[in-house]
Scaffold this active site. Structure first.
Site, PDB file in Angstrom:
ATOM      1  N   LYS A 132      38.087  32.508  36.252  1.00 28.95           N
ATOM      2  CA  LYS A 132      39.223  32.528  35.103  1.00 28.95           C
ATOM      3  C   LYS A 132      39.691  31.845  34.605  1.00 28.95           C
ATOM      4  CE  LYS A 132      37.374  37.564  35.606  1.00 28.95           C
ATOM      5  NZ  LYS A 132      37.955  38.506  37.117  1.00 28.95           N
TER       6      LYS A 132
ATOM      7  N   GLN B 221      41.932  42.241  39.246  1.00 29.74           N
ATOM      8  CA  GLN B 221      40.680  41.798  39.877  1.00 29.74           C
ATOM      9  C   GLN B 221      40.073  43.271  40.476  1.00 29.74           C
ATOM     10  OE1 GLN B 221      37.971  39.415  38.929  1.00 29.74           O
ATOM     11  NE2 GLN B 221      37.007  40.319  40.093  1.00 29.74           N
TER      12      GLN B 221
ATOM     13  N   ASP C 197      40.844  44.403  29.659  1.00 29.38           N
ATOM     14  CA  ASP C 197      39.751  45.060  30.440  1.00 29.38           C
ATOM     15  C   ASP C 197      39.594  46.104  30.152  1.00 29.38           C
ATOM     16  OD1 ASP C 197      38.394  43.331  32.968  1.00 29.38           O
ATOM     17  OD2 ASP C 197      39.730  43.922  34.203  1.00 29.38           O
TER      18      ASP C 197
HETATM   19  N1  GUN Z   1      35.053  42.614  39.053  1.00 30.46           N
HETATM   20  C1  GUN Z   1      33.569  42.144  37.951  1.00 30.46           C
HETATM   21  N2  GUN Z   1      33.957  42.566  37.177  1.00 30.46           N
HETATM   22  C2  GUN Z   1      35.218  43.114  37.381  1.00 30.46           C
HETATM   23  C3  GUN Z   1      35.625  43.192  35.698  1.00 30.46           C
HETATM   24  O1  GUN Z   1      35.119  42.778  34.336  1.00 30.46           O
HETATM   25  N3  GUN Z   1      36.723  42.918  35.724  1.00 30.46           N
HETATM   26  C4  GUN Z   1      37.685  43.174  36.564  1.00 30.46           C
HETATM   27  N4  GUN Z   1      38.639  43.769  36.585  1.00 30.46           N
HETATM   28  N5  GUN Z   1      37.309  43.292  37.791  1.00 30.46           N
HETATM   29  C5  GUN Z   1      35.722  42.847  37.966  1.00 30.46           C
END
Ligand code: GUN
Length: 298
Positions: free
Chosen positions: A55, A99, A122
């Site tokens: 990311k 996350q 998100d």
């Molecule tokens: N962990 C796995 N996929 C995601 C996601 O799309 N967003 C977040 N915040 N954590 C994750």
């Protein structure tokens, strides 16, 4: 019958990321606003570290300011909430992603609830879930948003299509169903307690598999010509003893029946990060009170 068209999520994601980059440059030039995305990682889960690194790299490549915060695995709920509140108050940060999963001692719902809904890239906050469900401007969860983009790329107008969403999670299944409804599909949500999953699946012109069960959807569950979007990313050990990634769909069988299908890897996965960048641009524009610039390269 001919084999299914393979939907190239990697190529679509690269186009979206390039487009975000051009529009970020325009936003900077026209309004002096540099979008900022903060990612908070708690603990040392290896898969989470891989995601967070990917990311960060994509963020910088799009011209978005990347802020990375880490807390130790033993951090308290209060530590995490304090960090989220500091990011809420930081004007350089337009998007906040915590996350998941979080360590057991930290209540995920309380953390998501603490994120400023305007910065919730998100789309997990109840305010954004409610806005999506009622057709208002929302931050939309990245994975279902990516699936919708791939469907539109593949099929064009989705009006009137019979869609089945397999899985009812807050992160994928439920928002996916809302997006498909918004695109005028006839939507069914199926799950582990559905009486005859295979029969439901066979009626679908669009099948979204988001259950997290390796290769659960068999070839004979798929209507001939259907468009299949596989959200699953499951690591399994093959007959040769080697580890590999498979989706929720038995790909080799399914591609003989489907009209179009996403592979794993290289399908939905790359779209999630692309949509995170898109959401960060959207959030920055909304917070600055300006329209999202049109893409000069589109
Ligand atoms: N962990 C796995 N996929 C995601 C996601 O799309 N967003 C977040 N915040 N954590 C994750």
């Amino acid at each position: 019958m001919a084999e299914a068209r393979i939907i190239d999520g990697k190529a679509v994601a690269e186009r979206v990321r390039a487009s975000v980059g051009r529009r970020v440059a325009l936003l900077k030039a026209a309004h002096g606003v540099t979008p900022g995305l903060a990612v908070l990682l708690v603990g040392t889960d290896p898969a989470s570290q891989v995601y967070v690194r990917a990311k960060g790299k994509a963020t910088v490549e799009a011209g978005i300011a990347s802020f990375e915060d880490r807390l130790p695995a033993g951090a308290s709920a209060a530590d995490v909430l304090a960090k989220v509140r500091a990011l809420n108050a930081d004007a350089r940060v337009h998007g906040i992603l915590v996350q998941l999963p979080l360590p057991d001692q930290v209540d995920e719902a309380a953390v998501i609830d603490a994120i400023d809904p305007a910065k919730d890239v998100d789309g997990f906050h109840v305010i954004n879930a409610g806005r999506l469900a009622t057709g208002q401007a929302a931050m939309v969860p990245c994975t279902p948003l990516g699936c919708l983009m791939l469907l539109k790329e593949t099929l064009g107008d989705l009006t009137g299509k019979r869609a089945l969403v397999l899985g009812r999670s807050n992160i994928v299944g439920k928002p996916m169903a809302q997006l498909l409804l918004g695109a005028h599909c006839t939507v069914t949500i199926a799950h582990s307690r559905t009486r005859d999953l295979a029969a439901e699946a066979r009626r679908a012109e669009i099948l979204i598999a988001a259950v997290g069960k390796p290769e659960m959807v068999k070839g004979d569950w798929i209507a001939p010509g259907a468009t299949v979007i596989d959200v699953g990313i499951n690591r399994i050990t093959g007959a040769d003893g080697k580890s590999r990634l498979v989706g929720d769909v038995a790909f080799q069988e399914a591609k003989r029946v489907a009209g179009a299908i996403t592979p794993v890897p290289g399908g939905v996965g790359p779209m999630t990060i692309a949509c995170l960048l898109e959401n960060t641009l959207t959030a920055a524009c909304r917070q600055a009170g300006v329209a999202v610039p049109a893409d000069p390269g589109a």
